[in-house]
Design a protein around this motif. Sequence first.
Motif, PDB file in Angstrom:
ATOM      1  N   ASP A 217       0.920  -1.130   0.060  1.00 52.75           N
ATOM      2  CA  ASP A 217      -0.044   0.005  -0.035  1.00 52.75           C
ATOM      3  C   ASP A 217       0.865   1.163   0.129  1.00 52.75           C
ATOM      4  O   ASP A 217       0.879   2.175  -0.870  1.00 52.75           O
ATOM      5  N   LEU A 218       1.930   1.249   0.891  1.00 51.33           N
ATOM      6  CA  LEU A 218       2.761   2.360   0.885  1.00 51.33           C
ATOM      7  C   LEU A 218       3.410   2.591  -0.634  1.00 51.33           C
ATOM      8  O   LEU A 218       3.434   4.063  -0.981  1.00 51.33           O
ATOM      9  N   ALA A 219       3.935   1.769  -1.216  1.00 53.88           N
ATOM     10  CA  ALA A 219       4.466   1.851  -2.415  1.00 53.88           C
ATOM     11  C   ALA A 219       3.527   2.432  -3.676  1.00 53.88           C
ATOM     12  O   ALA A 219       3.918   3.040  -4.465  1.00 53.88           O
ATOM     13  N   ARG A 220       2.159   2.224  -3.352  1.00 55.42           N
ATOM     14  CA  ARG A 220       1.236   2.878  -4.170  1.00 55.42           C
ATOM     15  C   ARG A 220       0.907   4.432  -4.066  1.00 55.42           C
ATOM     16  O   ARG A 220       0.133   5.019  -4.569  1.00 55.42           O
ATOM     17  N   GLU A 221       1.247   4.827  -3.000  1.00 53.56           N
ATOM     18  CA  GLU A 221       1.032   6.401  -2.399  1.00 53.56           C
ATOM     19  C   GLU A 221       1.913   6.907  -3.793  1.00 53.56           C
ATOM     20  O   GLU A 221       2.986   6.829  -4.037  1.00 53.56           O
ATOM     21  N   PRO A 222       1.394   8.106  -4.115  1.00 56.26           N
ATOM     22  CA  PRO A 222       1.901   8.981  -5.165  1.00 56.26           C
ATOM     23  C   PRO A 222       3.412   9.588  -4.976  1.00 56.26           C
ATOM     24  O   PRO A 222       4.109  10.046  -5.708  1.00 56.26           O
ATOM     25  N   ASN A 223       3.471   9.796  -3.644  1.00 55.60           N
ATOM     26  CA  ASN A 223       4.642  10.477  -3.153  1.00 55.60           C
ATOM     27  C   ASN A 223       5.717   9.419  -2.736  1.00 55.60           C
ATOM     28  O   ASN A 223       6.702   9.875  -1.945  1.00 55.60           O
ATOM     29  N   CYS A 224       5.774   8.243  -2.946  1.00 59.33           N
ATOM     30  CA  CYS A 224       6.457   7.352  -2.724  1.00 59.33           C
ATOM     31  C   CYS A 224       7.350   6.580  -3.835  1.00 59.33           C
ATOM     32  O   CYS A 224       6.481   6.241  -4.941  1.00 59.33           O
TER      33      CYS A 224
END
Length: 992
Positions: A217-224
């Motif tokens: 889920d974290l990797a899908r964040e636009p700023n990650c």
Amino acid sequence: MLDAGPPAVESATNSLAALPFVGRDAELSALVDALDRALAGHGQSVLLIGEPGIGKTRLAERISATARDRQTGVFWGNCYEWEGAPPFWPWAQILRAWMGTQDDAGLRQVLGANASLVAQIVPDVAERLVDLPAVARLEPEARLFRLLAATSAILRNAARRQPVMIVLDDIHWADRPSLQLLHFLTQEIRDVPVLIVATYRNVEVGRDHPAAPILADLAREPNCRRLGLRGLPKPQIARFMALVAGSAQPPSLVDAVTEETAGNPFFVAEVVRLLADEGMLGRTDASESGRLRVPESVREAIHRRLSGLSDACNRVLATASVIGGQFDVGSVGTVAECPTFEVLGAVDEATRAHLLVPTDLPGTFCFGHALVQEGLYQEMPAAERARLHLKVAETLEAKTSDREPPWEELAHHYYQAMPLGHFSRIADCAERAGDAAVTRLAWDSATTQFRRALEALDAGRSTDDARRCELLLALGEAQNRAGSGSGDVPAARDNLWRAFVLARALGHPEGMARAAVAHVGLNIVGAFGGVQQVEMLEESLSALGPGDHPLRVQVLGRLAVDLHNRSNGRSHRAQVLSDDAVAIADRLADPAQRAFALWAHMCARSGPDDLRQRAQDAVGLIAMADQAGDPLFGAWGHLYRLTCFLEVGNLAGAEREMASFAGFGERAHIPYLAQRAAAFHGMIDLVLGRYADAEQRIAKARDLWQSDSPRQHQCQEFVLLRELGRLEELAEDITVPNELHVWRQSAQAHRMCLALDRGQVDVARLDYEGLIATDRMREATTDTWFSVVARLTEAAIAFHDGPHCSDVYDRLRPFADRIGVDGRVAVCYGPMSLYLGQLAAELAQWEDSQVHLNRSLAISERLGLRPFVARSLLALAQLHAKRHRPGDRRTARKLAQRALDEAAAIGMRGLEPSCRDLLASLAPCHDARFGLTARELEVLHLVADGLTDAAIAQRLALSPRTVNSHLTSIYTKLDVSSRRGAAQAADEFGLV
């Protein structure tokens, strides 16, 4: 300037420290770019990923140095493999460093009402800010959310004064709450100057790793951003070897080192050290067979490094590896029973060998690389490890005799010493550590600790069943919270059943009630517990007796939901029980109990007939959950409001509720909520014809489901692939669960339609007759009713079952203006007027059918339900094609073409064959029997369109007299006497 750097940084003049920076220009450039974006006020997170020893930490150190040069405060938090680290440990390090920059007044101002919450992570807060109030009584999810929000506020406040960089090292060892906080902060820093860099070993984080879903889920964040590190190429290894040796090395030696180490910087460094120690650098024969000794494993590499050190140094290092990744000289001396001057000498020897490095704390050291500690620890005999763990535990207790000890660390060392006995102490420490983990919402850690406490009780043959019962209750509740994506946690149910049996034997009704309520878990369907679950609730209700007790509210509510589900919604007792739960909760005036009771009341009235009551309950539930600080029940309220809005065609409201529900799920990381959020997102995407998005969401729901029980979202997969025309890709047949699962009939109805699509008529008929026999659709009392009725409509028409079509029509007619939604399987069936129109057409009720289908088309166009626009157009075309009134054939053809165009525009390939088949059957046949000329057919076509003689003459550039002559010939050939008769004959015989 604030600078809480890594606890271990080798000297920049040390040539070995240069290795990880060699050949990392591209990765460093990407990190600098992320830093630039962060400093511009667009907070960023970066994940540095790679195998052990690949250079992740060194690269993080390099970007930390760059950040410091740019006046950025740098904070480090390290994760350790040893289990004694308390929850939120890396963040505790970071917060502690930040606190060092604040005076007491500033600290109190920034923390405000959250000080008591933050003190649960960083005890130093309570030491500096005396007289902190007790933490308010909140449900676990509410406490977690507030803790995350408080930490976010601290970080944002710090970033307003000075840009901030945070490094989290080795997060594959982090506890789940720490990872939840990382994800939460990544979402919260998008508008502040913050850079977060987190490192982890990809080989450690497999599909089943607790961190996997959160990191995904974290990797899908636009700023990650993810940066994967690989082995160094040969030219960079050659550069490093030249740097160490002071001159270029023979190509054959470079080739051998490259091949044997696969470019892993840690192994490269070990091999080059060994070559240097053995005088092999620069020799052309060093790579010949038998001369280049490359370690085959970390353990061998460490063993060969240690073999050149003194016995005293080896003893100190072994002791330190048991204490943990960071240690102080005094503790090592006490545990190793070694004078301080000898420990210092040994530490100095290990530091010169690059095995240890000093930290910022005087007298404290850590291992130069985590692989060093791992290798040392694994090399030690098991008996010696147990002895040292016991000694560490005793030393730790002695050091903290005047204050609260670090229970997690203490429990870890005592547990590792279990072969030596001390079972009672192990159980005590593990239980206290479990309680501390619960306070910090670290459910995985709590599960581990409570299980170990029980293991110690059993190993010590304890007869204290009351304590065993409490530990089983605590363990089961923690396992449910840690949970799975399906809400199906068999281990939790097993432990809660054991607790229930013990509580019953002890005559402890409250223990029985706690076990029965927790047995259900977090899945609101509550089907996994089966018959045993209902029996536990019934027995608990009887044991509790009358009276206004919070546990009575819980038991009444859970029992009401279970009875409602298992009776297909026709349980008067379920409604009475839910009414009783609401009444008691109101008298208790406890918002948390009122929220629970409203949830049960809503679930026990989940059918289409109860829309108004459901909507009221959902609003009340959200309000009560907010008062109670319990976002879990607030989330369920948003989900039920979503279905209520969707049923009445308020799509904007439904999407708002979806955002509220999904937002909580993303932040709370309760696996079952994440699964439901993905499924409901997929439902909305499907009904709007956003198939690409729907496919991604449904795939995520499938991946999050972790149960052997039939999947709730399997019907979604069928609907998606059916509409895309890709049913052959259906991975498995639709599985129908047993009668205890409330979505049983939904699954059976979809399986029936799948069989019809595959041409398995006999198989479909078995399910059709089974559904009719259950009398499932008689009363609209559950939220699966629309699902079954919609699919029964398809089957009844396919089987030309007139009596049942009439029956379904009568049952469905009161809901003509509704949108059909099944919240259990997360499928929306579009306007119910579509199904009414199809049923009326099958019954040859043409006017009614046209009214219903026009209503379905209007609703679908207004709401943007494009798949149902196409279906409504096709149903109208089929109606006109079957009715055979003048003009119907041409109208049917136009409607079928519109349906085909709409289906093609959204990629609804599954509907296209039906449209094309209907168009083919309606195509003009130009029957030679009538002998019409081409020009006469043109005139006849325009007559059927309603054009006058003058208009036809103008269209075809003919004189009115010529048109009249053609009409006279047409009348004669078709044996009619009027324009109307000609148009009717043309439509009947398919001439136009």
